[in-house]
Scaffold this motif. Structure first.
Motif, PDB file in Angstrom:
ATOM      1  N   ILE A 420       0.838  -1.212   0.000  1.00 32.01           N
ATOM      2  CA  ILE A 420       0.000   0.000   0.000  1.00 32.01           C
ATOM      3  C   ILE A 420       0.868   1.255   0.000  1.00 32.01           C
ATOM      4  O   ILE A 420       0.661   2.182  -0.773  1.00 32.01           O
ATOM      5  CB  ILE A 420      -0.948  -0.009   1.226  1.00 32.01           C
ATOM      6  N   GLY A 421       1.872   1.279   0.887  1.00 34.08           N
ATOM      7  CA  GLY A 421       2.712   2.462   1.021  1.00 34.08           C
ATOM      8  C   GLY A 421       3.541   2.760  -0.211  1.00 34.08           C
ATOM      9  O   GLY A 421       3.852   3.925  -0.486  1.00 34.08           O
ATOM     10  N   LEU A 422       3.913   1.716  -0.970  1.00 32.32           N
ATOM     11  CA  LEU A 422       4.731   1.897  -2.175  1.00 32.32           C
ATOM     12  C   LEU A 422       3.946   1.496  -3.427  1.00 32.32           C
ATOM     13  O   LEU A 422       4.517   1.039  -4.413  1.00 32.32           O
ATOM     14  CB  LEU A 422       6.019   1.070  -2.059  1.00 32.32           C
ATOM     15  N   PHE A 423       2.642   1.694  -3.375  1.00 31.19           N
ATOM     16  CA  PHE A 423       1.756   1.282  -4.479  1.00 31.19           C
ATOM     17  C   PHE A 423       2.199   1.892  -5.814  1.00 31.19           C
ATOM     18  O   PHE A 423       2.348   1.192  -6.828  1.00 31.19           O
ATOM     19  CB  PHE A 423       0.320   1.705  -4.158  1.00 31.19           C
ATOM     20  N   LYS A 424       2.407   3.182  -5.831  1.00 33.91           N
ATOM     21  CA  LYS A 424       2.806   3.864  -7.066  1.00 33.91           C
ATOM     22  C   LYS A 424       4.145   3.327  -7.569  1.00 33.91           C
ATOM     23  O   LYS A 424       4.310   3.065  -8.770  1.00 33.91           O
ATOM     24  CB  LYS A 424       2.910   5.366  -6.820  1.00 33.91           C
ATOM     25  N   GLU A 425       5.095   3.156  -6.661  1.00 34.50           N
ATOM     26  CA  GLU A 425       6.433   2.703  -7.040  1.00 34.50           C
ATOM     27  C   GLU A 425       6.402   1.273  -7.588  1.00 34.50           C
ATOM     28  O   GLU A 425       7.088   0.955  -8.562  1.00 34.50           O
ATOM     29  CB  GLU A 425       7.369   2.796  -5.841  1.00 34.50           C
ATOM     30  N   LEU A 430       6.915  -2.398 -12.178  1.00 32.88           N
ATOM     31  CA  LEU A 430       6.413  -3.553 -12.911  1.00 32.88           C
ATOM     32  C   LEU A 430       5.901  -3.182 -14.300  1.00 32.88           C
ATOM     33  O   LEU A 430       5.901  -4.014 -15.212  1.00 32.88           O
ATOM     34  CB  LEU A 430       5.314  -4.243 -12.098  1.00 32.88           C
ATOM     35  N   LYS A 431       5.481  -1.941 -14.475  1.00 27.16           N
ATOM     36  CA  LYS A 431       5.052  -1.485 -15.797  1.00 27.16           C
ATOM     37  C   LYS A 431       6.213  -1.517 -16.796  1.00 27.16           C
ATOM     38  O   LYS A 431       6.014  -1.703 -17.995  1.00 27.16           O
ATOM     39  CB  LYS A 431       4.477  -0.073 -15.710  1.00 27.16           C
ATOM     40  N   GLU A 432       7.444  -1.357 -16.284  1.00 30.72           N
ATOM     41  CA  GLU A 432       8.616  -1.388 -17.151  1.00 30.72           C
ATOM     42  C   GLU A 432       8.921  -2.788 -17.679  1.00 30.72           C
ATOM     43  O   GLU A 432       9.688  -2.952 -18.627  1.00 30.72           O
ATOM     44  CB  GLU A 432       9.832  -0.849 -16.394  1.00 30.72           C
TER      45      GLU A 432
END
Length: 509
Positions: A420-425, A430-432
């Motif tokens: 949750i805390g690093l959701f954006k990261e 993983l998008k890469e």
């Protein structure tokens, strides 16, 4: 940041009370949990004895002549290894285990809830109860020289490298690792004397503040364990406190390339001055002409290149050529891990010949970019990568050895607070990836109080143009990969122990 940690090894223990009315003995960086406080032949009970650290500590104590027992609800080859050594291991947690064994102390991990029946039984017997980090901190103090290796990433790999170099140099270390080491067949190596100890030092729950070091390494500083450290500034501060536990003649080994090191050093200076203490001896490692240094680091990499994706480079120490390394594990991050291991071991009398021999043949610690086998002609790699930064460097390492073939990324997050805390990261890392597969969050110490699912990370990746699938079983994974994988591809499976088992199952098909 004022350092209130008293380094006096002889200070008496202090009793405090925590949840569930269990009395626990703690200390302020002293030897209260030390084996020095338990008579030879004393009885020690480990709750959660099958974990990497706990089984290692149990073996160290057993070898030192103490009577050991413990419990773990998960049977494994580690628990069997303990049984084979004559250590009694119970397969379930029960108050009778402790009441019948009648220990002189009980050791537990943070994954064990405080209402555990064995901890309650210890209270009834009025024996001291130590959290693992306090007990390990006590063991530190038995040794004359102690190397503690910390950092958000790379602790296990670097500590293993360092221990093997010290062993090859004939220095006979006792070593405590958070993974199994192939040449030892165990997470520990036990030396013949109490001269030299090397261990990982984890920042989670500030546990490494209980440790004693003569050499302390900080490999890097990144935002992790958000349940303990809501902001990166909190992480910087706790590493600064760790550095402040060093004696004045100790070595502080730090990276010259990390953007947070300057802030950490400022806190160290403030803390030492507030306590009228000198700053420990600082030793830097990194590349030539790194971020915050006017001159080269004390240990630095030069002439870096790769051979089929594997690093090769020269190491310089004090401006002079020291050794040449040609690694058999990929990634520039592993070259830096190797450099840190060289620095820590050389400061403790290791030889350049030992550095070369070990690092040129080092295949990694267990589940740290470990080649498990082959599935349909594709290399299967298992890796503990559990942080967005680790995902990035592991994926890049997989690409570097793929020779242009596909890299399939499989990932299971560890703990809800981190996911949750690093959701954006996590989503961005993983998008890469060319294609990623995500499993549900794994945790052994948290409840899912926010209704979170790692499928949300997957959805976010797809919304932003990435390719990702949410999976719920090994069968899902195998059926997805079956028709996609080609010879030469790399399957990178990242996450906790269960993911390593998935990797093993895949290569057996």
């Amino acid at each position: 940041m004022k350092n209130n940690l008293n380094k006096d090894k002889d200070k008496s223990k202090e009793e405090i009370s925590i949840a569930s009315d269990i009395s626990v003995y703690t200390c302020q960086n002293i030897a209260c949990a030390s084996l020095l406080g338990i008579k030879k032949g004393g009885r020690i009970f480990f709750v959660g004895i099958g974990g990497y650290s706990m089984c290692g500590l149990a073996q160290i104590c057993h070898q030192a002549g103490y009577s050991i027992a413990g419990s773990d609800k998960e049977s494994s080859h580690r628990t069997q290894q303990l049984i084979d050594k004559g250590i009694q291991v119970f397969s379930r947690h029960s108050r009778e285990n402790v009441l019948n064994f009648k220990p002189d102390c009980v050791v537990y991990t943070v994954a064990v809830p405080l209402d555990n029946p064995e901890l309650i039984a210890a209270k009834e017997l009025e024996v001291p109860v130590y959290e693992r980090s306090f007990f390990l901190g006590g063991i530190n103090r038995i040794f004359n020289k102690v190397i503690n290796i910390s950092g958000t990433h790379g602790k296990t790999t670097t500590t293993t490298m360092c221990a093997l170099i010290l062993e090859e140099s004939g220095l006979d270390p006792t070593a405590h690792i958070g993974a199994e080491v192939e040449s030892w067949e165990s997470p520990v190596r036990i030396g013949r004397n109490q001269e030299l100890f090397v261990s990982e030092a984890c920042e989670y729950n500030s546990s490494f503040l209980q440790f004693f070091s003569t050499t302390a390494a900080i490999l890097n500083i990144d935002h992790d364990h958000v349940d303990c450290f809501p902001k990166i500034e909190d992480v910087i501060t706790v590493f600064g406190k760790f550095a402040c536990t060093l004696p004045e003649d100790g070595y502080l080994v730090i990276p010259s390339f990390d953007p947070h090191i300057n802030s950490m050093l400022s806190e160290v200076v403030e803390c030492r001055h507030a306590n009228n203490e000198k700053i420990p001896r600082i030793v830097t490692f990194g590349k030539e002409t790194d971020l915050f240094l006017k001159n080269n680091p004390d240990f630095y990499i030069s002439n870096y290149d790769t051979n089929n994706g594997y690093p090769m480079f020269d190491v310089y120490h004090g401006g002079n050529f020291f050794c040449h390394i040609e690694m058999v594990i990929p990634g520039f991050h592993n070259a830096l891990n190797a450099l840190a291991a060289i620095a820590c071991s050389v400061l403790n009398k290791a030889t350049p010949e030992a550095c070369e021999k070990v690092l040129n043949n080092f295949h990694g610690a267990d589940n740290r970019f470990s080649e498990v086998g082959v599935y349909k002609g594709a290399k299967v790699i298992s890796d503990y990568a559990h942080h967005p930064s680790a995902i990035r460097v592991s994926y890049q390492a997989a690409q570097s050895i793929s020779n242009g073939h596909n890299v399939w990324a499989v990932f299971q997050p560890i703990t809800y607070s981190r996911a949750i805390g690093l959701f954006k990261e996590f989503s961005e890392a993983l998008k890469e990836c060319q294609q990623s597969y995500i499993f549900e969050v794994y945790t052994s110490r948290e409840a899912n109080t926010q209704g979170f699912s790692s499928s949300m990370i997957c959805d976010n990746i797809k919304t932003n143009g990435g390719k990702c699938e949410f999976l719920t079983s090994f069968e899902d994974l195998e059926s997805n990969l079956r028709n996609l994988v080609s010879p030469g591809d790399v399957i990178l499976i990242m996450g906790p122990e269960g993911m390593k088992e998935y990797a093993k199952r895949l290569v057996q098909m």
